[in-house]
Write an enzyme that holds these catalytic residues in place. Structure first.
Site, PDB file in Angstrom:
ATOM      1  N   TYR A  73       0.794  -1.034   0.150  1.00 39.37           N
ATOM      2  CA  TYR A  73       0.101  -0.100   0.091  1.00 39.37           C
ATOM      3  C   TYR A  73       0.908   1.210  -0.162  1.00 39.37           C
ATOM      4  O   TYR A  73       1.832   1.176  -0.581  1.00 39.37           O
ATOM      5  CB  TYR A  73      -0.979  -0.042   0.988  1.00 39.37           C
ATOM      6  CG  TYR A  73      -2.199   0.917   0.956  1.00 39.37           C
ATOM      7  CD1 TYR A  73      -3.030   0.578  -0.175  1.00 39.37           C
ATOM      8  CD2 TYR A  73      -2.473   1.902   1.556  1.00 39.37           C
ATOM      9  CE1 TYR A  73      -4.120   1.471  -0.760  1.00 39.37           C
ATOM     10  CE2 TYR A  73      -3.616   2.698   1.366  1.00 39.37           C
ATOM     11  CZ  TYR A  73      -4.273   2.458   0.240  1.00 39.37           C
ATOM     12  OH  TYR A  73      -5.200   3.389   0.049  1.00 39.37           O
TER      13      TYR A  73
ATOM     14  N   LYS B 132      -6.073  -1.744  -0.747  1.00 36.34           N
ATOM     15  CA  LYS B 132      -6.741  -1.586   0.380  1.00 36.34           C
ATOM     16  C   LYS B 132      -7.372  -2.898   0.946  1.00 36.34           C
ATOM     17  O   LYS B 132      -7.356  -3.268   2.069  1.00 36.34           O
ATOM     18  CB  LYS B 132      -7.865  -0.721  -0.044  1.00 36.34           C
ATOM     19  CG  LYS B 132      -8.485   0.006   1.138  1.00 36.34           C
ATOM     20  CD  LYS B 132      -7.440   1.465   1.556  1.00 36.34           C
ATOM     21  CE  LYS B 132      -8.243   2.561   2.370  1.00 36.34           C
ATOM     22  NZ  LYS B 132      -7.481   3.668   2.435  1.00 36.34           N
TER      23      LYS B 132
END
Length: 565
Positions: free
Chosen positions: A104, A175
């Protein structure tokens, strides 16, 4: 007394041979047992040795260390994810602190920019505007029937990088990886979605490799009709879904949240998740200093949907601590590129209008400027907390930070913009400019700062402390909506897990190695509040905890049994 570990039930599957090896959710690779290899037509398709998942993870870790750049590491991990999801999550959980910034922020930003260049295999659902009338058919093509969490983006405001078109798909993928790695939500329950409504990024439109719809972005009524068609199709396919809006442009983010939060179980992580983790951090920092958040003066740089969302949640928290709404709002000062938001400023967005300061209250300020800059605000407000959500690098200058420190012995400075290239100031500079007295929390990960032979750990105010627990709590409780009170309970729970508060030293936020513990606690608090708010069926605390345990997926291989299709 000896603890007996309950073995997971066998899984009955109809796939065999090469098809099974190509199914990421079911593939075990070299960990298929000898019996499974015989039963599923895998004999001779794999090396002789049967390995454990830990042996596989150790090999993958050694291979990972051979890559020198973060983007190459990201590509490697995504390849494992698209080959063997169970191994991917075991590897990530074994090395979470190392790998979270790779899967991420900040590395996912570069992956989004280069999405079409590094594309290898499809993951998730791509819904382009020309296919808008086929949404029901598109969602029926998703092989997993029991989807429980969708993260959707239109790619227009990816981190601080702007319009990335279809490349924004990297954000929902990343996510949802954290929903699983941190919150224990089975990858079989998750679905990343990108709404391809075109792009205004001319570089992408000119790129021969660009894989999205080559068209300027649709807007206004056409855009909202398209999104609504998507929402209705999702409700038809998965009525009990949790839908997370991600990285929508400011002009669309708040209207979409307002429109749909009472129609479908949904939230916007950029607005509400960022607010929840920031407020949790500030509650903890205030308690560690022996005070309350309601006693602090707070200045924001950045008055977009994220900044205003944080401000509103701070105001709600300080009201809980005893302030009137008017007093709570007087403690919060919003600065954007046109200066301090005041009641005489034209063309404010609806969510900004409630956060203005009255010009009549500013008559005594020490300034001759018509436009009140961040420096003017810091000099006159003398804030305890400075929060950056501007998406612009370097705006927390030495003069501003030193001016703040002049009036506040222990300033709290939070440059939250992502990725690291957009941060308002580096922790190294903030620590130096405050003579080592600032408490710093950032949006992207930073290494500890060494200043005058002392080590200053830097807390990452990462939404991953919040949204996985919210997702787990919603799934476990069966909540039909996400209320403001549920988000506030998540903030309060995060603050209770602060090492600085509990031990008097250490980081203001828990270590990443403890994030699953935090996620479970947040899930319980969120589920309990959902029951109290009437958006989930009331159960006993024991039943809610059992539901959380039952829904907490672990990256472990299950035995397979053959069944017919």
């Amino acid at each position: 007394m000896e603890t007996i570990t309950k073995k997971a039930r066998s899984l009955y599957i109809p796939y065999a041979g090469p098809v099974l090896l190509e199914f990421p959710l079911l593939n075990k690779g070299s960990a298929f047992s000898a019996e499974e290899r015989r039963n599923f037509n895998l004999s001779g398709l794999l090396p002789e040795v049967v390995e454990s998942i830990e042996e596989q993870a150790e090999r993958a870790w050694l291979q990972y260390q051979g890559f020198k750049t973060e983007i190459d590491k990201h590509i490697y991990l995504r390849n494992i994810q698209d080959t063997n999801e169970t191994l991917f999550y075991r590897l990530v959980q074994n090395h979470l602190e190392e790998m979270m910034p790779v899967i991420y922020t900040p590395t996912v930003g570069a992956a989004c920019e280069r999405f079409s260049e590094i594309y290898r295999r499809a993951r998730g659902v791509f819904i382009s505007y020309p296919n808008r009338h086929n949404m029901d058919d598109i969602l029926q093509n998703v092989p997993n029937h029991n989807i429980k969490v969708i993260v959707v983006t239109d790619g227009e405001r990816i981190l601080g990088l702007g319009d990335q078109g279809i490349g924004g798909m990297g954000i929902p993928i990343g996510k949802l990886s954290l929903y699983t790695a941190c919150g224990g939500i089975s990858p079989a329950y998750t679905l990343p979605v990108v709404l391809d409504v075109g792009t205004n990024n001319q570089q992408l439109l000119n790129d021969p490799l660009y894989m999205g719809w080559r068209h300027p972005r649709i807007t206004d009524d056409e855009y909202y009709a398209f999104v609504d068609e998507f929402i209705q199709a999702v409700k038809q396919r998965w009525p009990d879904i949790l839908l997370q809006f991600e990285d929508f442009a400011q002009k669309n983010a708040m209207p979409l949240l307002t429109r749909y939060r009472d129609e479908i179980c949904s939230f916007n992580d950029d607005i509400q998740g960022t607010a929840a983790v920031t407020v949790g951090t500030l509650i903890a920092a205030s308690r560690a200093a022996g005070s309350q958040l309601s006693e602090q003066k707070i200045v924001f740089l950045g008055a977009g949907s994220a900044g205003c969302g944080i401000a509103e949640q701070i105001i709600a928290q300080t009201q809980r601590e005893g302030l009137s709404e008017d007093a709570a709002r007087q403690n919060v000062f919003m600065v954007d590129r046109f200066g301090l938001l005041t009641d005489r400023m034209p063309n404010l967005l609806p969510f900004q209008a409630k956060l203005v300061q009255k010009c009549d209250n500013l008559q005594h300020w020490d300034t001759e400027n018509d436009v009140l800059s961040l420096l003017d605000v810091v000099r006159n407000v003398k804030p305890d907390i400075l929060i950056g959500v501007s998406g612009q690098t370097g705006l927390f200058t030495e003069e501003i930070i030193r001016e703040m420190h002049k009036h506040c012995p222990r300033p709290i400075v939070m440059p939250l913009s992502n990725p690291t290239s957009r941060v308002e100031a580096t922790p190294q500079d903030i620590i130096a400019w405050t003579e080592g007295n600032a408490l710093v929390a950032t949006g992207s990960p930073f290494s500890p700062v060494i200043w005058k032979d002392k080590i200053y750990p830097i807390a990452q105010c990462n939404n991953a402390y919040i949204f996985p627990g919210i997702g787990l709590g919603v799934i476990a409780s069966g909540a039909s909506r996400i209320t403001d009170e549920m988000l506030m309970s998540a903030s309060e729970t995060l603050a209770k897990h602060s090492p600085l508060v509990n031990n008097g030293e250490g980081l203001v936020l828990p270590a990443l190695k403890d994030i699953q513990v935090v996620s479970r606690a947040i899930a319980f608090a969120v589920g309990k509040m959902a029951q109290q708010q009437g958006v989930a069926v009331k159960t006993s605390a024991e039943a809610l905890q059992q539901a959380i345990d039952d829904n907490f997926w672990k990256p472990e291989y299950r035995d397979y049994r053959r069944t017919s299709i």
